[in-house]
Design a protein around this motif. Structure first.
Motif, PDB file in Angstrom:
ATOM      1  N   THR A 126       0.705  -0.924   0.359  1.00 43.93           N
ATOM      2  CA  THR A 126      -0.001  -0.196   0.215  1.00 43.93           C
ATOM      3  C   THR A 126       1.096   1.033  -0.095  1.00 43.93           C
ATOM      4  O   THR A 126       1.655   1.669   1.156  1.00 43.93           O
ATOM      5  CB  THR A 126      -1.348  -0.111   0.998  1.00 43.93           C
ATOM      6  N   GLU A 127       0.667   1.890  -0.945  1.00 46.88           N
ATOM      7  CA  GLU A 127       1.471   3.231  -1.066  1.00 46.88           C
ATOM      8  C   GLU A 127       2.805   3.257  -1.683  1.00 46.88           C
ATOM      9  O   GLU A 127       4.029   3.914  -0.912  1.00 46.88           O
ATOM     10  CB  GLU A 127       1.139   4.349  -0.213  1.00 46.88           C
ATOM     11  N   GLY A 128       2.842   2.306  -1.676  1.00 49.85           N
ATOM     12  CA  GLY A 128       4.879   1.619  -1.650  1.00 49.85           C
ATOM     13  C   GLY A 128       5.501   1.269  -0.477  1.00 49.85           C
ATOM     14  O   GLY A 128       6.644   1.631   0.300  1.00 49.85           O
ATOM     15  N   ARG A 129       4.440   1.973   0.352  1.00 49.27           N
ATOM     16  CA  ARG A 129       5.832   1.754   1.737  1.00 49.27           C
ATOM     17  C   ARG A 129       4.784   0.409   3.062  1.00 49.27           C
ATOM     18  O   ARG A 129       5.528   0.164   3.879  1.00 49.27           O
ATOM     19  CB  ARG A 129       4.841   3.058   2.270  1.00 49.27           C
ATOM     20  N   VAL A 130       3.659  -0.046   2.830  1.00 46.24           N
ATOM     21  CA  VAL A 130       3.231  -0.734   3.536  1.00 46.24           C
ATOM     22  C   VAL A 130       3.330  -2.635   2.962  1.00 46.24           C
ATOM     23  O   VAL A 130       1.817  -2.506   2.740  1.00 46.24           O
ATOM     24  CB  VAL A 130       1.389  -0.461   4.713  1.00 46.24           C
ATOM     25  N   VAL A 131       3.998  -2.650   3.933  1.00 47.40           N
ATOM     26  CA  VAL A 131       3.910  -4.550   3.099  1.00 47.40           C
ATOM     27  C   VAL A 131       2.465  -5.134   3.517  1.00 47.40           C
ATOM     28  O   VAL A 131       3.068  -5.655   4.811  1.00 47.40           O
ATOM     29  CB  VAL A 131       5.277  -5.240   2.967  1.00 47.40           C
ATOM     30  N   GLN A 132       2.043  -6.678   3.115  1.00 45.64           N
ATOM     31  CA  GLN A 132       1.334  -7.153   3.858  1.00 45.64           C
ATOM     32  C   GLN A 132       0.654  -8.551   3.185  1.00 45.64           C
ATOM     33  O   GLN A 132       1.778  -9.054   2.201  1.00 45.64           O
ATOM     34  CB  GLN A 132      -0.663  -7.210   3.762  1.00 45.64           C
ATOM     35  N   ALA A 133       1.198 -10.083   4.137  1.00 44.07           N
ATOM     36  CA  ALA A 133       1.788 -11.213   3.094  1.00 44.07           C
ATOM     37  C   ALA A 133      -0.023 -11.887   4.431  1.00 44.07           C
ATOM     38  O   ALA A 133       0.019 -12.034   5.325  1.00 44.07           O
ATOM     39  CB  ALA A 133       2.930 -11.881   3.592  1.00 44.07           C
ATOM     40  N   THR A 134      -0.172 -12.835   3.292  1.00 43.78           N
ATOM     41  CA  THR A 134      -1.436 -13.197   3.876  1.00 43.78           C
ATOM     42  C   THR A 134      -1.363 -15.023   3.639  1.00 43.78           C
ATOM     43  O   THR A 134      -1.009 -15.111   2.576  1.00 43.78           O
ATOM     44  CB  THR A 134      -2.916 -12.535   3.130  1.00 43.78           C
ATOM     45  N   ALA A 135      -1.691 -15.912   4.302  1.00 44.74           N
ATOM     46  CA  ALA A 135      -1.768 -17.445   4.168  1.00 44.74           C
ATOM     47  C   ALA A 135      -3.004 -17.382   4.474  1.00 44.74           C
ATOM     48  O   ALA A 135      -3.592 -16.954   5.624  1.00 44.74           O
ATOM     49  CB  ALA A 135      -0.517 -18.083   4.956  1.00 44.74           C
ATOM     50  N   TYR A 136      -4.118 -18.826   3.573  1.00 47.79           N
ATOM     51  CA  TYR A 136      -5.405 -18.800   3.764  1.00 47.79           C
ATOM     52  C   TYR A 136      -5.859 -19.904   3.721  1.00 47.79           C
ATOM     53  O   TYR A 136      -4.562 -20.371   2.574  1.00 47.79           O
ATOM     54  CB  TYR A 136      -5.928 -17.596   3.346  1.00 47.79           C
ATOM     55  N   PHE A 137      -7.037 -20.306   3.516  1.00 44.59           N
ATOM     56  CA  PHE A 137      -7.227 -21.840   3.393  1.00 44.59           C
ATOM     57  C   PHE A 137      -9.001 -21.250   3.572  1.00 44.59           C
ATOM     58  O   PHE A 137      -9.372 -20.748   4.362  1.00 44.59           O
ATOM     59  CB  PHE A 137      -6.600 -23.026   3.630  1.00 44.59           C
ATOM     60  N   ARG A 138      -9.082 -22.940   2.558  1.00 44.70           N
ATOM     61  CA  ARG A 138     -10.999 -23.267   2.681  1.00 44.70           C
ATOM     62  C   ARG A 138     -10.663 -24.551   3.335  1.00 44.70           C
ATOM     63  O   ARG A 138      -9.844 -25.886   2.581  1.00 44.70           O
ATOM     64  CB  ARG A 138     -11.260 -22.598   1.919  1.00 44.70           C
ATOM     65  N   ALA A 139     -11.696 -25.290   3.513  1.00 44.78           N
ATOM     66  CA  ALA A 139     -12.520 -26.321   4.172  1.00 44.78           C
ATOM     67  C   ALA A 139     -13.380 -27.048   3.978  1.00 44.78           C
ATOM     68  O   ALA A 139     -14.030 -26.534   4.482  1.00 44.78           O
ATOM     69  CB  ALA A 139     -11.681 -26.935   5.402  1.00 44.78           C
ATOM     70  N   PRO A 140     -13.859 -28.362   3.563  1.00 45.06           N
ATOM     71  CA  PRO A 140     -14.982 -29.020   3.474  1.00 45.06           C
ATOM     72  C   PRO A 140     -15.180 -29.238   4.542  1.00 45.06           C
ATOM     73  O   PRO A 140     -14.640 -29.747   5.742  1.00 45.06           O
ATOM     74  CB  PRO A 140     -14.829 -29.279   2.477  1.00 45.06           C
ATOM     75  N   ALA A 141     -16.704 -30.138   4.716  1.00 46.46           N
ATOM     76  CA  ALA A 141     -16.884 -31.079   5.895  1.00 46.46           C
ATOM     77  C   ALA A 141     -16.195 -32.104   5.997  1.00 46.46           C
ATOM     78  O   ALA A 141     -16.044 -32.460   7.309  1.00 46.46           O
ATOM     79  CB  ALA A 141     -18.261 -30.682   6.204  1.00 46.46           C
ATOM     80  N   THR A 142     -16.097 -32.396   5.000  1.00 49.36           N
ATOM     81  CA  THR A 142     -15.527 -34.199   5.194  1.00 49.36           C
ATOM     82  C   THR A 142     -14.460 -34.387   3.920  1.00 49.36           C
ATOM     83  O   THR A 142     -14.608 -33.985   3.171  1.00 49.36           O
ATOM     84  CB  THR A 142     -16.816 -35.502   5.066  1.00 49.36           C
ATOM     85  N   GLY A 143     -13.478 -35.285   4.262  1.00 54.56           N
ATOM     86  CA  GLY A 143     -13.162 -35.259   2.978  1.00 54.56           C
ATOM     87  C   GLY A 143     -12.319 -37.006   2.724  1.00 54.56           C
ATOM     88  O   GLY A 143     -13.426 -37.328   3.036  1.00 54.56           O
TER      89      GLY A 143
ATOM     90  N   GLY B 256       7.365 -16.628   5.453  1.00 51.86           N
ATOM     91  CA  GLY B 256       8.270 -17.385   4.511  1.00 51.86           C
ATOM     92  C   GLY B 256       8.043 -16.317   3.054  1.00 51.86           C
ATOM     93  O   GLY B 256       9.423 -15.913   2.312  1.00 51.86           O
ATOM     94  N   LEU B 257       6.878 -15.969   3.430  1.00 52.33           N
ATOM     95  CA  LEU B 257       6.102 -15.013   2.053  1.00 52.33           C
ATOM     96  C   LEU B 257       7.032 -13.611   1.417  1.00 52.33           C
ATOM     97  O   LEU B 257       7.698 -12.764   0.407  1.00 52.33           O
ATOM     98  CB  LEU B 257       4.900 -14.663   1.404  1.00 52.33           C
ATOM     99  N   LEU B 258       6.851 -12.995   3.341  1.00 50.28           N
ATOM    100  CA  LEU B 258       8.352 -11.801   3.753  1.00 50.28           C
ATOM    101  C   LEU B 258       9.345 -11.596   3.592  1.00 50.28           C
ATOM    102  O   LEU B 258      10.134 -11.211   3.073  1.00 50.28           O
ATOM    103  CB  LEU B 258       7.287 -11.036   5.146  1.00 50.28           C
ATOM    104  N   THR B 259       9.632 -12.703   4.280  1.00 45.45           N
ATOM    105  CA  THR B 259      11.535 -12.721   3.583  1.00 45.45           C
ATOM    106  C   THR B 259      11.336 -13.738   1.755  1.00 45.45           C
ATOM    107  O   THR B 259      12.880 -12.329   1.507  1.00 45.45           O
ATOM    108  CB  THR B 259      11.422 -14.886   4.596  1.00 45.45           C
ATOM    109  N   ARG B 260      11.129 -13.846   1.630  1.00 36.21           N
ATOM    110  CA  ARG B 260      11.380 -14.367   0.137  1.00 36.21           C
ATOM    111  C   ARG B 260      10.912 -12.172  -0.891  1.00 36.21           C
ATOM    112  O   ARG B 260      12.021 -12.273  -1.454  1.00 36.21           O
ATOM    113  CB  ARG B 260      10.077 -14.224  -1.116  1.00 36.21           C
TER     114      ARG B 260
END
Length: 336
Positions: free
Chosen positions: A89-106, A155-159
């Protein structure tokens, strides 16, 4: 007769956002931001210049085969991929997000990797998923050997930090700390809109939020909402720490030095809901009622501006000459 339940539909989405000051003395321009966030050669970086400069990377995938955190100690093994992305954001604040979704059964048994790769960002349990126990476990943080979304985001921020753009430009204009926001989203009851069940400010710069969202809401949209929450929480937290003890008493150049970074780098970044999905944007109103983010931000911003105006006024006043004994000489003259 009730219709059969679709067990392949996601019943929970979880994520973690890490927010940090980009290790660069100057903000990156739009083209530089696009270069920094080009995490995949087959997808482009999304760059927007309205209402502010914002760049979003394509998703990357991390394959996992591990247990999920649970509040009751249940051993829930999942296999699949976690999606991760970065934004600037504005070349100044960096964010890294990790996320997933999951079903009721697999599936009852682990499948070949090809089965999971065509389901990006999905973790399938081996058997049933206790979504309530998983939701509480993710927010509380896992044990060793369990899925750690924050570790993937880090890990993404480190990259990013190792990118050539930042390799020789790692000084920062002011000190700040990294914040983390963990989130879980469960389905809202049919016919109801999104809601915030709980938002907490924990120790060690950790925040947690538990949401209810309509069943067809894309996890990427929920991630975008939580990134917006995390960005503005980081701004507020950083400015509070930056000016702590610096507003009173007035200390001339010392106060100016402390307040200047807030004005130059942060005050113009406050734009809640600028890129939040329309169906989820009303949740900002709920957060404002509970936590008063914008009220506190406006108060802090006005105090900073008032203090700088006062410093400027004091600096423009001529100093009174002193007698040899140190007493100020009267400017009105002496009666004859």
């Amino acid at each position: 007769m009730d219709a059969p339940v679709d067990t392949t539909r996601p019943v929970i989405a979880c994520g973690e956002v890490r927010t940090w000051l980009l290790p660069s003395f100057r903000p990156l321009a739009a083209q530089e931001a696009a270069r920094l966030l080009l995490l995949r050669a087959d997808e482009r970086v999304l760059v927007s210049e309205r209402p502010n400069l914002y760049a979003l990377s394509p998703d990357t995938l991390t394959g996992v085969d591990c247990r999920l955190p649970t509040s009751n100690g249940a051993r829930v093994r999942v296999v699949g991929t976690v999606a991760a992305r970065a934004s600037l954001t504005e070349g100044r604040v960096v964010q890294a997000t990790a996320y997933f979704r999951a079903p009721a059964t697999g599936p009852a048994a682990r499948q070949p990797w090809g089965h999971y790769l065509v389901r990006p960002g999905v973790l399938e349990p081996l058997g049933k998923l206790p979504e309530q126990a998983v939701a509480q476990g993710v927010l509380a943080g896992g044990r060793p050997g369990e899925l750690d979304l924050g570790l993937i985001a880090d890990g993404l921020l480190t990259r990013l930090r190792q990118h050539p753009l930042l390799h020789k430009n790692t000084r920062v204009p002011f000190k700040s700390r990294r914040t983390s926001l963990r989130w879980v989203a469960l389905p809202a009851p049919d016919g109801q809109g999104p809601s915030i069940e709980r938002f907490t400010l924990a120790e060690d710069d950790l925040r947690t939020v538990r949401l209810r969202v309509p069943r067809d809401t894309e996890p990427s949209a929920v991630a975008g909402l939580c990134e917006d929450f995390a960005l503005h929480d980081w701004l507020l937290t950083t400015v509070v720490r930056m000016i702590d003890g610096k507003l009173v008493p007035v200390e001339g150049q010392a106060a100016l030095k402390a307040l200047r970074p807030a004005v130059e780098h942060l005050l113009h970044l406050w734009m809640p809901r600028a890129r939040v999905d329309r169906t989820l944007a009303p949740l900002w109103d709920v957060l404002e009622q509970e936590s008063g983010f914008t009220r506190q931000w406006r108060t802090l911003s006005q105090r900073i501006r008032d203090q700088l105006a006062l410093l400027q006024t004091i600096g423009s006043l001529p100093e009174a000459p002193l007698h040899r004994d140190g007493a100020a000489e009267s400017r009105l003259g002496t009666a004859s």
